[in-house]
Design a protein around this motif. Sequence first.
Motif, short mmCIF file in Angstrom:
data_model
loop_
_atom_site.label_atom_id
_atom_site.label_comp_id
_atom_site.label_asym_id
_atom_site.label_seq_id
_atom_site.Cartn_x
_atom_site.Cartn_y
_atom_site.Cartn_z
N THR A 381 -27.09 31.92 14.86
CA THR A 381 -27.27 30.72 14.04
C THR A 381 -28.00 31.08 12.75
O THR A 381 -28.38 32.23 12.52
CB THR A 381 -28.07 29.66 14.83
OG1 THR A 381 -28.07 28.44 14.09
CG2 THR A 381 -29.50 30.08 15.06
N ILE A 382 -28.21 30.07 11.91
CA ILE A 382 -28.88 30.27 10.62
C ILE A 382 -30.32 29.79 10.72
O ILE A 382 -30.59 28.70 11.23
CB ILE A 382 -28.15 29.53 9.49
CG1 ILE A 382 -26.74 30.13 9.31
CG2 ILE A 382 -28.94 29.59 8.19
CD1 ILE A 382 -25.85 29.35 8.39
N GLY A 383 -31.23 30.63 10.27
CA GLY A 383 -32.65 30.27 10.25
C GLY A 383 -33.24 30.52 8.87
O GLY A 383 -32.67 31.26 8.06
N ALA A 420 -29.43 35.33 9.35
CA ALA A 420 -28.71 35.22 10.63
C ALA A 420 -29.67 35.57 11.77
O ALA A 420 -30.40 36.56 11.70
CB ALA A 420 -27.51 36.15 10.64
N VAL A 421 -29.68 34.71 12.80
CA VAL A 421 -30.60 34.87 13.92
C VAL A 421 -29.83 34.78 15.24
O VAL A 421 -28.95 33.93 15.39
CB VAL A 421 -31.69 33.77 13.88
CG1 VAL A 421 -32.62 33.89 15.08
CG2 VAL A 421 -32.49 33.85 12.59
N LEU A 422 -30.18 35.66 16.17
CA LEU A 422 -29.59 35.62 17.50
C LEU A 422 -30.49 34.78 18.41
O LEU A 422 -31.67 35.07 18.58
CB LEU A 422 -29.45 37.04 18.07
CG LEU A 422 -28.87 37.16 19.49
CD1 LEU A 422 -27.45 36.64 19.55
CD2 LEU A 422 -28.92 38.61 19.96
N LEU A 423 -29.90 33.72 18.99
CA LEU A 423 -30.68 32.80 19.82
C LEU A 423 -30.83 33.35 21.24
O LEU A 423 -29.99 33.13 22.11
CB LEU A 423 -30.02 31.42 19.86
CG LEU A 423 -30.21 30.55 18.62
CD1 LEU A 423 -29.47 29.24 18.81
CD2 LEU A 423 -31.68 30.29 18.35
N GLU A 424 -31.89 34.09 21.44
CA GLU A 424 -32.29 34.55 22.76
C GLU A 424 -33.76 34.23 22.90
O GLU A 424 -34.37 33.67 22.01
CB GLU A 424 -32.06 36.07 22.90
CG GLU A 424 -30.60 36.45 23.01
CD GLU A 424 -30.42 37.93 23.30
OE1 GLU A 424 -31.43 38.67 23.27
OE2 GLU A 424 -29.28 38.35 23.55
N GLY A 450 -29.83 26.10 11.75
CA GLY A 450 -29.38 25.63 13.05
C GLY A 450 -27.88 25.61 13.20
O GLY A 450 -27.36 25.48 14.31
N VAL A 451 -27.17 25.78 12.07
CA VAL A 451 -25.70 25.83 12.14
C VAL A 451 -25.28 27.15 12.78
O VAL A 451 -25.79 28.21 12.42
CB VAL A 451 -25.08 25.67 10.74
CG1 VAL A 451 -23.57 25.93 10.78
CG2 VAL A 451 -25.38 24.30 10.15
N ARG A 452 -24.34 27.07 13.69
CA ARG A 452 -23.92 28.28 14.40
C ARG A 452 -22.97 29.13 13.55
O ARG A 452 -22.09 28.59 12.87
CB ARG A 452 -23.23 27.91 15.72
CG ARG A 452 -22.92 29.12 16.57
CD ARG A 452 -22.52 28.72 17.98
NE ARG A 452 -22.19 29.90 18.75
CZ ARG A 452 -21.81 29.88 20.02
NH1 ARG A 452 -21.72 28.72 20.65
NH2 ARG A 452 -21.51 30.99 20.68
#
Length: 454
Positions: A381-383, A420-424, A450-452
Amino acid sequence: NLDKLQPELKDWIESKRGIWSPQVYNMAMGWIKEGLKPRCITRDIKWGVKVPLKGYEDKVFYVWFDAPIGYISSTKEWAKKIGKPEEWKKFWKEECKIYHFIGKDNIPFHTIFWPAMLLANGEYLLPYRVAGLQYLNYEGDKISKSKGWGIFCENLPKTNLSSDVWRFYLTLLIPETNDTEWRWSEFQERVNKELVANLGNFIYRTLSFIKKNFNGEIPKAKLSDKDREVLSLGKKYAEEIKKLIFDIKLKEGLKKLLELSDKGNKYFQEQEPWKNKEKASTTVYVCANLCYDIAIMLSVFLPKSAEKICKQLGTKIGNFEDIGKEKIKTGQKIGKIKPLFPKLDDKRIEELKKITSKVTKYEELFRKEIDFKEFQKYRITIGKILAIDGNKIKIKIGEEIKEAEIKEKIDSSAIGKKIAVLLEEPIKILLAKRGNKVSLITIDKDIKTGVRVR
């Protein structure tokens, strides 16, 4: 507070006398006799599972507190994946015997700390057996990655040698009561003499004889008392092997199976089917059914080879209840016949040594290519970077504020950029890296956080 659980733990451990090995039982009771004390469940280190409580954000769980919980959570995950979300309860809440296979240095964690957690919770089954194994050494010394001394498993696929061949020797080496040692000369000898010349030979000579002399079809049999006695061996050995397996005597179980295939070879040789075709039909009928029984027992130890035997027999593998029931019927067509195991000559052994002893760098070990379908499973997602404090970075993702840690140094000019961020858990920042140069993967358009990324 382990001290408060000591009476319950003591009673439970004492109930395992005669079930656990003396080494496991004595080590556990040694902790009890010394007296249990309160034990910290967190660590002040940067890596690990974060404590999800306000005021403890800088702490992680001690690995032997959080890791065993994974035994239960992974079972739950498996149940969800097979579409039976309640299936995990059969293993952790209903009648089930739980076995832990561990190195001897991890005995206290599985006989004291993990059971204490389960007792305190009161909702889950406790371990039935804890198999505290000794150490496996290599050619006269301890295995050492730093010294390049040993066999390193990530290299095994490069050898083009079936995993069953490795499993075979390793099963015979299981350090159940004493330290054991991998020796290439013994590996070569046991594979060639026991796997190839005994087990593999019995399967191949039986099925190739049927293919050549009976047009690949199981013939009719006129069973004598001697023939029935040989057919009954499958059930007899299955009971013995099953008992050994549940008693965690796996190497003895595999030896029993080799003993059975040796009896099959002797029966074939004594009957001399090549001399009398009428007698031959009964001999190969008996041997084909014995091959099937052996395949089912072998599936516990060498699953790929067990499947191959059944494929060559022209059938699917069954379970232990099918052993001794003459499942291979007259008229059944067998499949394509091929030797199960390769003979290992000196040149091949040297090749295997060279391939498996190579130490893989940490970065290479975890670097892998994935296809686009697999890539889509990752939640990227975008952060927006809000603040940078050393290696800690605050990021806004939608309405939430998250914190990520990275080893690389990021300049303060990155504050305000969208990345770009990996949601883990914890979240990970995606970076482009070449040599010592590191770059954030930034977004060039004004897109909401928050947009994927797709």
